[in-house]
Design a protein around this motif. Structure first.
Motif, PDB file in Angstrom:
ATOM      1  N   LEU A  94       0.836  -1.204   0.000  1.00  0.00           N
ATOM      2  CA  LEU A  94       0.000   0.000   0.000  1.00  0.00           C
ATOM      3  C   LEU A  94       0.874   1.258   0.000  1.00  0.00           C
ATOM      4  CD1 LEU A  94      -2.978   0.810   0.180  1.00  0.00           C
ATOM      5  CD2 LEU A  94      -2.734   0.884   2.660  1.00  0.00           C
ATOM      6  N   ALA A  95       1.856   1.281   0.878  1.00  0.00           N
ATOM      7  CA  ALA A  95       2.659   2.490   1.018  1.00  0.00           C
ATOM      8  C   ALA A  95       3.692   2.601  -0.096  1.00  0.00           C
ATOM      9  CB  ALA A  95       3.338   2.499   2.385  1.00  0.00           C
ATOM     10  N   PHE A  96       4.578   1.614  -0.185  1.00  0.00           N
ATOM     11  CA  PHE A  96       5.723   1.761  -1.081  1.00  0.00           C
ATOM     12  C   PHE A  96       5.479   1.188  -2.468  1.00  0.00           C
ATOM     13  CE2 PHE A  96       7.446   2.205   3.148  1.00  0.00           C
ATOM     14  CZ  PHE A  96       8.198   3.357   2.998  1.00  0.00           C
ATOM     15  N   GLY A  97       4.502   0.290  -2.574  1.00  0.00           N
ATOM     16  CA  GLY A  97       4.195  -0.251  -3.889  1.00  0.00           C
ATOM     17  C   GLY A  97       3.209   0.625  -4.645  1.00  0.00           C
ATOM     18  N   PHE A  98       2.419   1.422  -3.913  1.00  0.00           N
ATOM     19  CA  PHE A  98       1.382   2.193  -4.597  1.00  0.00           C
ATOM     20  C   PHE A  98       1.427   3.693  -4.292  1.00  0.00           C
ATOM     21  CE2 PHE A  98      -3.124   3.619  -5.044  1.00  0.00           C
ATOM     22  CZ  PHE A  98      -3.178   3.502  -6.417  1.00  0.00           C
ATOM     23  N   LEU A  99       1.276   4.074  -3.028  1.00  0.00           N
ATOM     24  CA  LEU A  99       1.112   5.491  -2.719  1.00  0.00           C
ATOM     25  C   LEU A  99       2.369   6.307  -2.971  1.00  0.00           C
ATOM     26  CD1 LEU A  99      -1.105   5.295   0.499  1.00  0.00           C
ATOM     27  CD2 LEU A  99      -1.780   5.944  -1.824  1.00  0.00           C
ATOM     28  N   VAL A 100       3.500   5.856  -2.448  1.00  0.00           N
ATOM     29  CA  VAL A 100       4.719   6.656  -2.550  1.00  0.00           C
ATOM     30  C   VAL A 100       5.095   6.951  -4.012  1.00  0.00           C
ATOM     31  CG1 VAL A 100       7.210   6.642  -2.086  1.00  0.00           C
ATOM     32  CG2 VAL A 100       5.592   6.068  -0.271  1.00  0.00           C
ATOM     33  N   PRO A 101       5.069   5.943  -4.899  1.00  0.00           N
ATOM     34  CA  PRO A 101       5.389   6.267  -6.299  1.00  0.00           C
ATOM     35  C   PRO A 101       4.455   7.332  -6.886  1.00  0.00           C
ATOM     36  CG  PRO A 101       5.426   3.904  -5.964  1.00  0.00           C
ATOM     37  CD  PRO A 101       4.920   4.504  -4.704  1.00  0.00           C
ATOM     38  N   GLN A 102       3.176   7.312  -6.486  1.00  0.00           N
ATOM     39  CA  GLN A 102       2.256   8.329  -6.993  1.00  0.00           C
ATOM     40  C   GLN A 102       2.610   9.704  -6.438  1.00  0.00           C
ATOM     41  OE1 GLN A 102       0.455   7.351  -9.355  1.00  0.00           O
ATOM     42  NE2 GLN A 102       0.835   5.189  -8.943  1.00  0.00           N
ATOM     43  N   LEU A 103       2.919   9.730  -5.142  1.00  0.00           N
ATOM     44  CA  LEU A 103       3.263  11.010  -4.522  1.00  0.00           C
ATOM     45  C   LEU A 103       4.545  11.566  -5.135  1.00  0.00           C
ATOM     46  CD1 LEU A 103       2.309  10.242  -0.816  1.00  0.00           C
ATOM     47  CD2 LEU A 103       1.057  11.584  -2.515  1.00  0.00           C
ATOM     48  N   LEU A 104       5.487  10.665  -5.431  1.00  0.00           N
ATOM     49  CA  LEU A 104       6.728  11.118  -6.061  1.00  0.00           C
ATOM     50  C   LEU A 104       6.400  11.848  -7.362  1.00  0.00           C
ATOM     51  CD1 LEU A 104       9.156   8.083  -5.576  1.00  0.00           C
ATOM     52  CD2 LEU A 104       9.306  10.336  -4.520  1.00  0.00           C
ATOM     53  N   ARG A 105       5.452  11.259  -8.091  1.00  0.00           N
ATOM     54  CA  ARG A 105       5.046  11.871  -9.345  1.00  0.00           C
ATOM     55  C   ARG A 105       4.432  13.258  -9.081  1.00  0.00           C
ATOM     56  NH1 ARG A 105       0.587   8.921 -12.678  1.00  0.00           N
ATOM     57  NH2 ARG A 105       0.057  10.713 -13.971  1.00  0.00           N
ATOM     58  N   ALA A 106       3.614  13.326  -8.038  1.00  0.00           N
ATOM     59  CA  ALA A 106       2.984  14.602  -7.715  1.00  0.00           C
ATOM     60  C   ALA A 106       4.030  15.674  -7.425  1.00  0.00           C
ATOM     61  CB  ALA A 106       2.042  14.437  -6.529  1.00  0.00           C
ATOM     62  N   PHE A 107       5.144  15.254  -6.844  1.00  0.00           N
ATOM     63  CA  PHE A 107       6.201  16.210  -6.510  1.00  0.00           C
ATOM     64  C   PHE A 107       7.275  16.279  -7.593  1.00  0.00           C
ATOM     65  CE2 PHE A 107       4.287  15.416  -2.365  1.00  0.00           C
ATOM     66  CZ  PHE A 107       4.137  16.719  -1.903  1.00  0.00           C
ATOM     67  N   GLN A 108       6.903  15.855  -8.784  1.00  0.00           N
ATOM     68  CA  GLN A 108       7.810  15.913  -9.936  1.00  0.00           C
ATOM     69  C   GLN A 108       9.134  15.189  -9.703  1.00  0.00           C
ATOM     70  OE1 GLN A 108       6.137  19.380  -9.808  1.00  0.00           O
ATOM     71  NE2 GLN A 108       4.777  18.244 -11.175  1.00  0.00           N
ATOM     72  N   GLN A 109       9.067  14.110  -8.933  1.00  0.00           N
ATOM     73  CA  GLN A 109      10.267  13.295  -8.741  1.00  0.00           C
ATOM     74  C   GLN A 109      10.205  12.112  -9.699  1.00  0.00           C
ATOM     75  OE1 GLN A 109      12.821  13.857  -6.622  1.00  0.00           O
ATOM     76  NE2 GLN A 109      11.906  15.783  -5.943  1.00  0.00           N
ATOM     77  N   GLN A 131      22.393   7.550 -13.220  1.00  0.00           N
ATOM     78  CA  GLN A 131      22.736   8.931 -13.543  1.00  0.00           C
ATOM     79  C   GLN A 131      21.484   9.785 -13.662  1.00  0.00           C
ATOM     80  OE1 GLN A 131      25.113   8.348 -17.044  1.00  0.00           O
ATOM     81  NE2 GLN A 131      27.046   8.597 -15.910  1.00  0.00           N
ATOM     82  N   GLY A 132      20.459   9.192 -14.288  1.00  0.00           N
ATOM     83  CA  GLY A 132      19.197   9.923 -14.445  1.00  0.00           C
ATOM     84  C   GLY A 132      18.611  10.301 -13.101  1.00  0.00           C
ATOM     85  N   LEU A 133      18.586   9.314 -12.184  1.00  0.00           N
ATOM     86  CA  LEU A 133      18.066   9.587 -10.843  1.00  0.00           C
ATOM     87  C   LEU A 133      18.876  10.688 -10.172  1.00  0.00           C
ATOM     88  CD1 LEU A 133      17.355   6.109  -9.158  1.00  0.00           C
ATOM     89  CD2 LEU A 133      15.697   7.916  -9.626  1.00  0.00           C
ATOM     90  N   ALA A 134      20.200  10.508 -10.202  1.00  0.00           N
ATOM     91  CA  ALA A 134      21.080  11.425  -9.480  1.00  0.00           C
ATOM     92  C   ALA A 134      20.959  12.849 -10.023  1.00  0.00           C
ATOM     93  CB  ALA A 134      22.522  10.937  -9.559  1.00  0.00           C
ATOM     94  N   SER A 135      20.721  12.971 -11.316  1.00  0.00           N
ATOM     95  CA  SER A 135      20.680  14.313 -11.895  1.00  0.00           C
ATOM     96  C   SER A 135      19.337  14.999 -11.633  1.00  0.00           C
ATOM     97  CB  SER A 135      20.941  14.253 -13.405  1.00  0.00           C
ATOM     98  OG  SER A 135      19.897  13.519 -14.008  1.00  0.00           O
ATOM     99  N   SER A 136      18.391  14.262 -11.013  1.00  0.00           N
ATOM    100  CA  SER A 136      17.083  14.869 -10.797  1.00  0.00           C
ATOM    101  C   SER A 136      17.027  15.646  -9.494  1.00  0.00           C
ATOM    102  CB  SER A 136      15.993  13.804 -10.800  1.00  0.00           C
ATOM    103  OG  SER A 136      16.066  13.053  -9.608  1.00  0.00           O
ATOM    104  N   GLY A 137      18.122  15.723  -8.781  1.00  0.00           N
ATOM    105  CA  GLY A 137      18.131  16.522  -7.562  1.00  0.00           C
ATOM    106  C   GLY A 137      18.491  15.697  -6.344  1.00  0.00           C
ATOM    107  N   GLY A 138      18.431  16.361  -5.202  1.00  0.00           N
ATOM    108  CA  GLY A 138      18.898  15.759  -3.961  1.00  0.00           C
ATOM    109  C   GLY A 138      18.183  14.471  -3.620  1.00  0.00           C
ATOM    110  N   PHE A 139      16.868  14.446  -3.791  1.00  0.00           N
ATOM    111  CA  PHE A 139      16.130  13.249  -3.437  1.00  0.00           C
ATOM    112  C   PHE A 139      16.456  12.112  -4.401  1.00  0.00           C
ATOM    113  CE2 PHE A 139      12.136  10.853  -2.515  1.00  0.00           C
ATOM    114  CZ  PHE A 139      12.438  10.638  -1.176  1.00  0.00           C
ATOM    115  N   GLY A 140      16.704  12.507  -5.650  1.00  0.00           N
ATOM    116  CA  GLY A 140      17.101  11.518  -6.653  1.00  0.00           C
ATOM    117  C   GLY A 140      18.400  10.840  -6.268  1.00  0.00           C
TER     118      GLY A 140
END
Ligand SMILES: Cc1cc2nc3c(=O)[nH]c(=O)nc-3n(C[C@H](O)[C@H](O)[C@H](O)COP(=O)(O)OP(=O)(O)OC[C@H]3O[C@@H](n4cnc5c(N)ncnc54)[C@H](O)[C@@H]3O)c2cc1C
Ligand code: SF4
Lengths: 427, 418
Positions: free
Chosen positions: B162-177, B199-208
């Motif tokens: 529920l949390a990491f398989g579904f909600l968190v990925p959606q929220l990441l999208r909401a925050f443009q991550q 590299q793609g992840l890392a270049s997306s910012g601190g959270f990446g």
């Protein structure tokens, strides 16, 4: 050398495997009238209840027998000729042997009750009994089970699982109280009733009555009450099945008599498992053991001795387990069932939780732990065996009761509570 | 009382299913939140009722009566039909999502609210998956309410899905991550060690950067340490989403797994071959990256593509889940999952985890083997008094739960006492 084993149950099969391990080139033949393959008798109930298919009860796959070169012959043995070293099947076939192991198991007791041979009346021991039960179950809505032992409660649970109204008749005043102390017997009885079984204690079977089609229709209790039942299960114990060796001239009492090496009165004939009566046990002469694990242990010793070793059968600290509907039971060592027979110096200590779902009892003799009963608590065999063998005191084991815990992880503090609250009681 | 409850559940479920099918064909009765509620409220309520009602009023304990006689659980007609529906659904999701358009659009309000964008077939898939895990998780909890290990473990898999398989990925999208699943690692998510993806992840910012680090650190450090300490179960039956589905929605089918020696032999080949395949693919990708794409030309791209199709789609989805009612629940986990292969090797050779056998108490009944979803012949060990140390064991604990003689216990302890 050709060794023939009559009976492919746990005792016969274990003997065959123990023998094969020691004698690679002997010919070994397993004979049974009941089934081609070794199956687990203890799982019969789960097949009926739909937990498993019959094939799931087979402990070994077909390749196993080929790999071990264990031949299997299907048929009922009706005569054993010890002088000619030959046995005869009911269809006239014969089989010659050099050494014979009799591992023919048990057969359900009958006490000559009126109506005990009616269709719909049966025991629960063999595969054929299971098939009969399936046939009898068609259209049956009420059943009566007679006999308050371990198989009685299993049969009651089985029939109940198919939606039948089940009455369980037991002669004892509390469930199986010839083996269980009162507190345990009452807890088990409570579980049986809570499951929806009509448990009638202190009740004897008077007669079984036939209905219109000549099939069982009711049981009448000793007190004269009539209880409708299309299925009547007779589970008043089992006795050694000795049909194969009747007339073979072998020394037999309750069972086929064997010495501590499991050899019968004939030097080339051995016996193990349910059918054997061990005579030269100084503690309990004339002992018949009707359990899965004793069958396995006897088979092990028997196989070794047939191979030429001289092993003595030593059962070790007693243990057993069972499940009464959802309530599990573990026991180690000796626990006295009847408080009235308790000698001085022997004490019993009991703990039960408030909901009556768990129980722990520890018996001591002169301060040394000799046995325990656990209901609703899984207990570790090696730990209790050690405590009992070493004759530990209560003060010694109570603080380390947790070592004996065998419940699943996160199971909580029941054992801790038990350690704090085990009290000496009278019964 | 149970019968009325079951009837109510059935009606609600059918209302949900009916409006779902209608929406597939573009016949939504109402749009927006109303339409969403019209389908999924009755579906969820009906599902929950049907999942739990059979156990209401029963005493806590093992309830396996009639399993092999059930049309769904006993490989009857129902099982084959369900298998067809499931495999069909997976094919649509992977290859023909246009046929799911109506159902996807119906979820738009939820996708907007969570992720700030429209739903896709993957949103629909994740949504249904999570719903199945939750509803059937409730069933699992009800079935094993007498067993604290099962309760805690079930709560864990439902939470992680529920949390990491579904909600968190959606929220990441909401925050443009970037899209990221914190509970999947290389080699199950092979990209999480691919250089370009990192590299793609890392270049997306601190959270990446954190996400890139998380993926690498768990794959290379946490996985071996946790598996040494707890066995494979910390992941396969407590955290993983594939395992989560098997442990909840798959519970009615666990007995269907193949227990034969030949199945075990096949498993040892197939699972390690998949591990080799994913390692080769990863190596190709790395080689290509290091040489700036000059090496092997298209090969690494092609290998990644085919691995994704065969392993990612066909084996893990269509066969892995679609065949639940026929082959049992853990087909993917047992025969193909490369993550399971690695965890299994660690568990087999260097872990504190084992299933302990209680002396001579085993009566060889076979319940443990029957209900082992990984097809381990548990009885073969138990009846000889041997502990069970097997690469494939996911530590679900059901063998120990169904054993009528209290013979089995999952334990962690010193490696040498296994
Ligand atoms: C329903 C049920 C539940 C049980 N549950 C438990 C339990 O939970 N725990 C426990 O410890 N014990 C249990 N028991 C007891 C246990 O199953 C027996 O003690 C054990 O099976 C005895 O094994 P055995 O090899 O001595 O005999 P058996 O298993 O009886 O095998 C003997 C075989 O020999 C065959 N045979 C006999 N006579 C002939 C002949 N003349 N010709 C050819 N073949 C013949 C029989 O058909 C049979 O197949 C249970 C028994 C029953 C019936
Ligand atoms: S379920 Fe228990 S008693 Fe039955 S075979 Fe497995 S370990 Fe033995």
């Amino acid at each position: 050398m050709h060794v023939v084993i009559i009976g492919n149950g746990i005792a016969g099969v274990t003997a065959a495997l123990a023998l094969r391990k020691r004698r690679r080139d002997w010919k070994i033949t397993l004979v049974s009238g009941e089934s081609d393959a070794f199956f687990s008798r203890t799982a019969l109930m789960y097949v009926y209840m739909g937990h498993m298919r019959l094939q799931d009860t087979l402990p070994y796959e077909p390749w196993f027998w080929q790999e071990r070169r264990l031949d299997r012959v299907r048929g009922w043995v009706v005569h054993v000729d010890t002088a000619a070293h030959r046995l005869t099947f009911d269809d006239g076939r014969t089989l010659a042997w050099d050494k014979l192991i009799v591992a023919t198991g048990s057969t359900p007791n009958r006490f000559g009750w009126p109506g005990e041979d009616l269709p719909g009346v049966q025991g629960l021991y063999s595969l054929q009994d299971l098939e009969a039960l399936e046939r009898h179950s068609v259209g049956a809505s009420r059943a009566a089970v007679v006999g308050g032992g371990l198989i009685g409660v299993e049969l009651a649970e089985m029939l109940h699982s198919r939606g039948m109204h089940v009455t369980l008749l037991a002669r004892e005043s509390a469930y199986w109280n010839n083996a269980l102390p009162t507190a345990e017997a009452e807890m088990v009885g409570g579980v049986i009733r809570a499951a929806g079984i009509d448990l009638r204690l202190s009740t004897e079977l008077g007669a079984i009555e036939a209905g219109d089609h000549g099939r069982a229709a009711a049981v009448r209790t000793g007190a004269g009450e009539r209880l409708p039942a299309q299925i009547v299960g007779l589970t008043a114990g089992v006795r050694p099945s000795l049909g194969a060796v009747a007339g073979a001239g072998l020394d037999a009492g309750r069972g086929l008599r064997v010495n501590a090496q499991l050899r019968t009165s004939h030097p080339d004939v051995y016996a193990c498992g349910d059918c054997a009566e061990i005579v030269d046990d100084p503690e309990r002469p004339g002992r018949v053991e009707q359990l899965w694990y004793t069958g396995r242990m006897q088979g092990e010793v028997c196989g070794a001795n047939v191979a030429g070793e001289a092993q003595t059968y030593v059962r070790g600290v007693w243990f057993n387990s069972a499940k009464f509907f959802d309530l599990e039971w573990h026991t180690y060592g000796q626990v006295r069932a009847a408080a009235s027979t308790r000698p001085p110096g022997e004490r019993t200590h009991l703990w039960q939780d408030a909901a009556r779902r768990r129980l722990l009892r520890v018996d001591t003799v002169d301060g040394a732990v000799v046995g325990m009963n656990a209901l609703g608590l899984r207990q570790r065999q090696d730990v209790w065996t050690r405590w009992i063998t070493e004759g530990r005191s209560m003060a010694d084991i109570l603080p380390r009761l947790g070592e004996a815990n065998f419940d699943p992880e996160f199971s909580g503090k029941a054992l801790g509570q038990a350690a704090g609250a085990l009290r000496e009681v009278q019964a | 009382m149970n019968r009325n409850l079951t009837l109510l559940g059935l009606v609600l479920l059918l209302v949900g299913l009916g409006t779902f099918v209608a929406s597939l064909f573009g016949h939504a009765l109402v749009g927006g939140w109303g339409g969403l509620a019209l389908t999924w409220l009755p579906f969820t309520a009906g599902g929950l009722i049907l999942a739990v009602a059979p156990y209401a009023g029963t005493t806590p304990g093992i309830k396996n009566d009639g399993i092999w006689r059930g049309t769904f659980s006993g490989r009857g007609v129902g099982a084959w039909l369900l298998g067809l529906v499931l495999t069909g659904f997976y094919c649509l999701v992977y290859w023909w999502p246009e046929h799911l358009e109506g159902a996807i659009r119906a979820l738009d309000p939820l996708a907007q609210a969570l992720a700030g964008g429209p739903a896709s077939q993957w949103f629909l898939y994740g949504y249904l998956y999570t719903l199945a895990v939750t509803i059937m998780g409730a069933r699992m909890a009800m079935r094993y309410r007498h067993n604290r290990y099962q309760l805690v473990r079930t709560a864990s898999v439902v939470f992680f899905q529920l949390a990491f398989g579904f909600l968190v990925p959606q929220l990441l999208r909401a925050f443009q991550q970037p899209e990221f699943y914190f509970t999947y690692f290389w080699p199950l998510k092979k990209e999480y060690l691919f250089p370009n993806d990192l590299q793609g992840l890392a270049s997306s910012g601190g959270f990446g950067v954190f996400m890139a680090f998380w993926g690498v650190a768990v794959a290379l450090v946490a996985t071996p340490v946790l598996t040494w300490y707890f066995g494979k179960r910390w992941y396969c039956s407590w955290v993983c989403g594939c395992g989560g589905l098997a442990e909840t929605a798959g519970d009615p089918f666990r007995q269907l797994s193949d227990k034969s020696l030949s199945a075990w032999k096949f498993e040892r080949w197939s699972i390690h071959l998949t591990l080799v395949a994913v390692t080769v693919v990863t190596a190709l990708v790395f080689g290509n990256w290091a040489l700036g794409g000059a090496w092997l030309g298209e090969a690494s791209g092609k290998a990644t593509h085919w691995y994704g199709f065969l392993v990612g789609s066909v084996l893990s989805g269509v066969v892995g889940v679609g065949f639940y009612p026929i082959l049992g629940t853990r087909v993917w986990c047992r025969y193909f999952c490369p993550q399971a292969a690695i965890l299994g090797l660690i568990q087999r050779f260097y872990s504190r985890f084992r299933i302990t056998t209680n002396g001579g108490q085993c009566i060889s009944c076979g319940n443990c083997s029957t209900y082992c979803e990984m097809g381990i012949d548990v009885r073969a060990y138990a009846q000889r008094g041997q502990n069970i140390v097997r690469a494939s064991c996911v530590g679900c604990g059901v063998c120990a739960a169904v054993c009528p003689r209290g013979v089995l216990k999952l334990e962690n302890g010193p490696v040498k006492t296994r």
